[in-house]
Design an enzyme around this catalytic site. Structure first.
Site, short mmCIF file in Angstrom:
data_model
loop_
_atom_site.label_atom_id
_atom_site.label_comp_id
_atom_site.label_asym_id
_atom_site.label_seq_id
_atom_site.Cartn_x
_atom_site.Cartn_y
_atom_site.Cartn_z
N THR A 280 -0.98 -4.28 -15.29
CA THR A 280 0.03 -4.19 -14.24
C THR A 280 -0.30 -4.98 -12.99
O THR A 280 -0.17 -4.48 -11.89
CB THR A 280 0.31 -2.71 -13.89
OG1 THR A 280 -0.94 -2.02 -13.73
CG2 THR A 280 1.10 -2.04 -14.95
N THR B 254 2.53 -12.05 -3.45
CA THR B 254 3.99 -12.01 -3.29
C THR B 254 4.31 -11.03 -2.17
O THR B 254 4.30 -11.41 -1.01
CB THR B 254 4.69 -11.63 -4.61
OG1 THR B 254 4.08 -10.45 -5.15
CG2 THR B 254 4.62 -12.75 -5.63
N ASN C 153 12.27 -3.63 -1.68
CA ASN C 153 12.84 -3.94 -2.97
C ASN C 153 14.36 -4.09 -2.96
O ASN C 153 14.93 -4.71 -3.85
CB ASN C 153 12.40 -2.87 -3.99
CG ASN C 153 10.97 -3.09 -4.40
OD1 ASN C 153 10.67 -3.97 -5.20
ND2 ASN C 153 10.07 -2.32 -3.82
N GLU D 257 3.64 -1.45 -2.21
CA GLU D 257 4.74 -1.84 -1.33
C GLU D 257 5.15 -0.69 -0.41
O GLU D 257 5.53 0.38 -0.87
CB GLU D 257 5.92 -2.32 -2.16
CG GLU D 257 5.66 -3.67 -2.81
CD GLU D 257 6.74 -4.12 -3.78
OE1 GLU D 257 6.78 -5.31 -4.07
OE2 GLU D 257 7.52 -3.27 -4.24
N LYS E 233 -3.66 -9.90 -7.55
CA LYS E 233 -2.49 -9.66 -6.73
C LYS E 233 -1.71 -8.53 -7.39
O LYS E 233 -1.72 -8.37 -8.62
CB LYS E 233 -1.64 -10.92 -6.58
CG LYS E 233 -0.94 -11.43 -7.82
CD LYS E 233 0.35 -10.71 -8.21
CE LYS E 233 1.31 -10.62 -7.05
NZ LYS E 233 2.51 -9.77 -7.45
#
Length: 409
Positions: free
Chosen positions: A192, A155, A404, A278, A181
């Site tokens: 997680t 993603t 985000n 991220e 992933k």
């Protein structure tokens, strides 16, 4: 044990495929399939979040049932979480479509499912059925197919994550491979991420589950990116017995060899996820040594690697040892801060910043230089025992907020 290429296809008898179902209208593969003609015993661990995605409920029931598994279908883009009864119905349609695509050679209740992406949206089941039909004839036992599958499940990940080992058990060559992933919604409260592991080992379901459950405690449960535990966390391992080793049905030398391999594969994948957090610019490792017991070491390491303030300091190359000590103090572990030594370490050197209850007069410029490297470790010596633990995370950057803030749009 040697590292080999092939990811989830390194193990004998496993094939993979990927395709573009256009679940979120992106021009890239967003669905993957894993298949073993031989029936597999399966073990799994799943999210501790009370809000569980439909495929998590599907997989957990399958794993608990003890039924053999032949295939797994994974999609990215939409999580199929908070989707009510329709989400569960879509899981059944996916599994039915998979069985149909194989000409009913396998049954729908031998198909694992996993989804990752935006919460609350319904999956476009007709697109997915078409994609399933496309993937079955594309299945290959090749390195390229494994890599394509590992990319299709991404993603916000910036890179795919796969790893495999070859080792010997009972005079037979055995393989263990995996793909994961995970880049955001990563926090140490059970896996997680999405992880699929495959092995040609012959082992009982009971010992496979025992090995996996114990393994995640020191691997996937020791990573943190942002403190959020996903609704879709899934870690499963499939074993098809194609290596034809004497079946492992008791804990002994062969079982320990397998556990060592599982630990190495899982740690490698866990580190890769932490490094690809991220917006991350640093892999941040916390290594706690000389703790009085294992749980204390884990608790402290997880607390420090999850600390928002510490992660921000790592990003800013600021050797702010106070944030580390603070995170240790609120971790819930009981220890004597007057025995603690703290260092920042990387390949170029090691600098002590706190020594047995008081700060050290250290070179701030040199400390900043150490923290400027891509991989940074906080080494914490407790001087209370002999146990140790390691946690992996990343720094907190402006880019994390950007990713985000725009995740759904």
């Amino acid at each position: 044990m040697i590292a080999v290429k092939g990811g989830i296809c390194a193990a004998e008898g496993f094939m993979a495929a990927a395709t573009a179902a256009k679940i979120k209208s992106k021009r890239r593969d967003d669905m993957a399939m894993i298949f073993s003609e031989k029936p597999c015993v399966v073990a799994g661990t799943f999210t501790s979040n009370v809000v569980k995605a439909a495929p998590v409920l599907w997989d957990r029931e399958l794993v608990d049932s003890g039924r053999p598994v032949h295939a797994a279908v994974i999609n990215s883009g939409i999580a199929n979480a908070c989707t009510g009864q329709l989400g569960l119905d879509i899981c059944k349609e996916e599994a039915d479509a998979t069985a149909e695509a194989f000409g009913q050679v396998i049954s729908a209740d031998s198909v694992l499912l996993a989804s990752t992406g935006i919460i609350g949206l319904q999956l476009p089941i007709e697109k997915m059925k078409n994609a399933i039909s496309e993937m079955v004839p594309k299945l290959e036992a090749s390195e390229a197919a494994a890599t394509a599958a590992s990319k299709a499940i991404m993603t916000t990940d910036t890179t795919n994550k796969e790893f495999a080992l070859e080792f010997t058990i009972g005079g037979k060559k055995v393989h263990l491979g995996g793909m994961t992933k995970g880049s955001g919604m990563i926090h140490p409260q059970m896996c997680t991420m999405i992880c699929f592991l495959t092995t040609d080992l012959s082992i009982t379901k009971e010992l496979l589950q025992k090995a996996l459950s114990e393994n995640v405690v020191d691997t996937f449960n020791m990573i943190s990116v942002d403190g959020d535990t996903s609704t879709n966390d899934t870690c499963v391992i499939l074993a098809n017995g194609a290596a034809e080793n004497p079946i492992i049905d008791t804990e002994g030398e062969d079982y320990e060899t397998f556990k060592t391999a599982l630990l190495q594969v899982s740690k490698t994948l866990a580190r890769e996820m932490a490094a690809d957090g991220e917006g991350a610019s640093h892999l941040f490792t916390v290594h706690v040594t000389q703790a009085k017991d294992k749980q204390e070491a884990r608790t402290i390491a997880r607390s420090v690697v999850s600390s928002t303030l510490t992660k921000a300091a790592i990003y800013g190359r600021d050797a702010n040892w106070g944030r580390v000590l603070c995170a240790m103090g609120y971790s819930g572990a009981s220890f004597d801060p007057n025995k603690v030594n703290l260092y920042f370490v990387n390949d170029i050197g090691k600098i002590e910043v706190f020594h047995q209850g008081v700060p050290v007069d250290f070179d701030e410029d040199y400390a900043s230089e150490i923290l400027g490297y891509q991989e940074v470790t906080a080494l914490i010596e407790m001087h209370e025992g002999t146990e140790e633990a390691t946690a992996w995370g990343c720094d907190l950057t402006h880019e994390y907020v950007n990713i985000n803030a725009d995740y759904r749009s």
